[in-house]
Design a protein around this motif. Structure first.
Motif, mmCIF file in Angstrom:
data_model
loop_
_atom_site.group_PDB
_atom_site.id
_atom_site.type_symbol
_atom_site.label_atom_id
_atom_site.label_comp_id
_atom_site.label_asym_id
_atom_site.label_seq_id
_atom_site.Cartn_x
_atom_site.Cartn_y
_atom_site.Cartn_z
ATOM 1 N N GLN A 170 29.360 31.229 49.754
ATOM 2 C CA GLN A 170 28.352 32.185 49.382
ATOM 3 C C GLN A 170 27.094 31.167 48.392
ATOM 4 N N VAL A 171 27.867 30.508 47.648
ATOM 5 C CA VAL A 171 27.185 29.942 46.521
ATOM 6 C C VAL A 171 26.369 28.602 47.224
ATOM 7 N N GLU A 172 27.149 27.939 48.207
ATOM 8 C CA GLU A 172 26.408 27.020 49.108
ATOM 9 C C GLU A 172 25.276 27.411 49.778
ATOM 10 N N LYS A 173 25.468 28.753 50.534
ATOM 11 C CA LYS A 173 24.583 29.356 51.225
ATOM 12 C C LYS A 173 22.950 29.592 50.413
ATOM 13 N N LYS A 174 23.404 30.100 49.061
ATOM 14 C CA LYS A 174 22.278 30.540 47.868
ATOM 15 C C LYS A 174 21.756 29.147 47.582
ATOM 16 N N GLU A 175 22.334 28.067 47.402
ATOM 17 C CA GLU A 175 21.800 26.631 47.092
ATOM 18 C C GLU A 175 20.894 26.233 48.137
ATOM 19 N N ARG A 176 21.154 26.410 49.495
ATOM 20 C CA ARG A 176 20.471 26.154 50.552
ATOM 21 C C ARG A 176 19.114 26.747 50.587
ATOM 22 N N LEU A 177 19.160 28.071 50.053
ATOM 23 C CA LEU A 177 18.111 28.983 50.046
ATOM 24 C C LEU A 177 17.040 28.658 48.904
ATOM 25 N N LEU A 178 17.697 28.203 47.864
ATOM 26 C CA LEU A 178 16.915 27.807 46.602
ATOM 27 C C LEU A 178 16.250 26.448 46.926
ATOM 28 N N LEU A 179 16.839 25.756 47.608
ATOM 29 C CA LEU A 179 16.327 24.499 48.146
ATOM 30 C C LEU A 179 15.222 24.526 48.944
ATOM 31 N N LEU A 181 13.347 27.472 49.137
ATOM 32 C CA LEU A 181 12.184 28.266 48.404
ATOM 33 C C LEU A 181 11.352 27.199 47.270
ATOM 34 N N ASP A 182 12.204 26.117 46.960
ATOM 35 C CA ASP A 182 11.571 25.215 45.956
ATOM 36 C C ASP A 182 10.462 24.388 46.677
ATOM 37 N N GLY A 183 9.436 24.729 46.366
ATOM 38 C CA GLY A 183 7.977 23.976 46.776
ATOM 39 C C GLY A 183 7.377 24.878 47.945
ATOM 40 N N TRP A 184 8.090 26.201 48.092
ATOM 41 C CA TRP A 184 7.535 26.820 49.100
ATOM 42 C C TRP A 184 6.029 27.369 48.691
ATOM 43 N N PHE A 185 6.016 27.793 47.256
ATOM 44 C CA PHE A 185 4.801 28.213 46.759
ATOM 45 C C PHE A 185 4.553 27.125 45.487
ATOM 46 N N GLY A 203 14.408 31.513 37.214
ATOM 47 C CA GLY A 203 15.276 32.802 37.468
ATOM 48 C C GLY A 203 14.612 33.974 38.469
ATOM 49 N N PHE A 204 13.273 33.552 38.584
ATOM 50 C CA PHE A 204 12.512 34.565 39.701
ATOM 51 C C PHE A 204 13.236 33.880 41.258
ATOM 52 N N HIS A 205 13.248 32.734 41.561
ATOM 53 C CA HIS A 205 13.876 32.218 42.462
ATOM 54 C C HIS A 205 15.239 32.775 42.597
ATOM 55 N N TYR A 206 16.000 33.129 42.065
ATOM 56 C CA TYR A 206 17.420 33.506 42.195
ATOM 57 C C TYR A 206 17.340 35.163 42.426
ATOM 58 N N PHE A 207 16.201 35.779 41.849
ATOM 59 C CA PHE A 207 16.115 36.999 42.094
ATOM 60 C C PHE A 207 15.550 37.218 43.492
ATOM 61 N N LEU A 208 14.706 36.396 43.901
ATOM 62 C CA LEU A 208 14.304 36.467 45.407
ATOM 63 C C LEU A 208 15.319 36.278 46.533
ATOM 64 N N ILE A 209 16.503 35.432 46.224
ATOM 65 C CA ILE A 209 17.221 35.421 47.180
ATOM 66 C C ILE A 209 18.260 36.145 47.253
ATOM 67 N N GLU A 210 18.330 37.244 46.320
ATOM 68 C CA GLU A 210 19.141 38.446 46.471
ATOM 69 C C GLU A 210 18.512 39.520 47.368
ATOM 70 N N ASP A 211 17.415 39.504 47.728
ATOM 71 C CA ASP A 211 16.787 40.239 48.417
ATOM 72 C C ASP A 211 16.885 40.045 50.016
ATOM 73 N N THR A 212 17.344 40.799 50.702
ATOM 74 C CA THR A 212 17.784 40.625 52.270
ATOM 75 C C THR A 212 16.679 40.460 52.926
ATOM 76 N N LEU A 218 12.387 34.294 54.664
ATOM 77 C CA LEU A 218 12.394 32.808 54.180
ATOM 78 C C LEU A 218 13.041 31.920 55.368
ATOM 79 N N LYS A 219 14.174 32.490 55.816
ATOM 80 C CA LYS A 219 14.887 31.659 56.922
ATOM 81 C C LYS A 219 13.974 31.454 58.189
ATOM 82 N N ALA A 220 13.313 32.540 58.465
ATOM 83 C CA ALA A 220 12.264 32.627 59.612
ATOM 84 C C ALA A 220 11.106 31.614 59.376
ATOM 85 N N LYS A 221 10.926 31.091 58.206
ATOM 86 C CA LYS A 221 9.762 30.438 57.892
ATOM 87 C C LYS A 221 8.413 31.210 58.042
ATOM 88 N N ASN A 222 8.494 32.314 57.609
ATOM 89 C CA ASN A 222 7.135 33.303 57.895
ATOM 90 C C ASN A 222 6.731 33.445 56.559
#
Length: 246
Positions: A170-179, A181-185, A203-212, A218-222
């Motif tokens: 789960q940590v690894e998946k979140k790290e991939r999402l944070l990576l 998200l970094d530079g997405w905006f 901190g807001f990044h961590y908050f975002l990746i908790e939202d399904t 994000l995964k769909a790059k939409n």
């Protein structure tokens, strides 16, 4: 008044106008730099008068100008720069002109010219075999075994190692999402549009990746959908900050 006299008067007035314009000219002295280094052989054109010059080995140039003239600076390896002469330019002893290097985009490099050739086609791995991340591989190894009674999964379950490894996944998946998200905006979007303080963006990044829903977009790059969702999430995040600060 005879036509000849009118023609003569017009020429005299035109000569006065040209003389007045020339009188208003001043010799502009400047220096051209790029990345804090003086640049020589830069072409300087006064597009208004047609006069031109070139910068020397110290980046220095001089050219007659007047207020409102348009100067064009160009060189093979630099981005063309245009500048309108203002009154303050004429009051300076030397005008500093900063130019940027011209970036030439490289052609796309295709690493694999034969995409149909892969590990499966070469027989290195079986067709359809699931590909695991490092953390997922450890969980797979801990939860599978051989023999009539596979002891490895049982022992790992008793010791709690399986639970720990699943948390790592789960940590690894979140790290991939944070990576991702970094530079997405841009940071400016968070601070000026969403009103998120710069120190709280991570901190807001961590908050975002908790939202399904946000993670799915994000995964769909939409990008359009993530922009729609992030505005509501930003309000919730700022509300949570206010509660914590009370």
């Amino acid at each position: 008044m005879p036509t000849k006299k009118l023609h003569t008067l017009f020429l005299l007035l035109l000569a006065q106008v040209i003389s007045a314009q020339t009188t208003n000219e001043k010799l502009l002295i400047g220096k051209i730099i790029s990345n804090d280094v003086a640049v020589e052989k830069v072409n300087i054109l006064n597009a208004t008068t047609g006069k031109a010059t070139v910068s020397n080995e110290l980046g220095i140039f001089n050219i007659p100008v007047k207020i409102g003239d348009a100067l064009v600076f160009s060189a093979v390896n630099l981005e063309t720069k245009r500048r309108i002469i203002l009154e303050e330019d004429l009051s300076q002893e030397r005008v500093l002109i900063k130019m940027s290097e011209r970036i030439t985009p490289l052609e796309e490099v295709k690493v694999n010219q034969n995409p149909n050739i892969n590990a499966e086609n070469l027989g290195i791995i079986p067709y359809g075999q699931k590909k695991y991340s490092p953390a997922e591989r450890r969980v797979h190894e801990a939860t599978t075994g051989s023999g009539i009674v596979p002891l490895n999964p049982i022992l790992n379950a008793i010791s709690g190692r399986t639970t720990m490894l699943k948390k790592e996944v789960q940590v690894e998946k979140k790290e991939r999402l944070l990576l991702q998200l970094d530079g997405w905006f841009e940071e400016d979007y968070y601070v000026n549009t969403l009103k998120i303080p710069a120190d709280y963006i991570k901190g807001f990044h961590y908050f975002l990746i908790e939202d399904t829903d946000f993670v799915r977009a994000l995964k769909a790059k939409n990008k359009t959908l993530t922009q729609f969702l992030i505005k509501g999430l930003a309000l919730k995040y700022k509300d949570s900050l206010l509660v914590e600060q009370k």
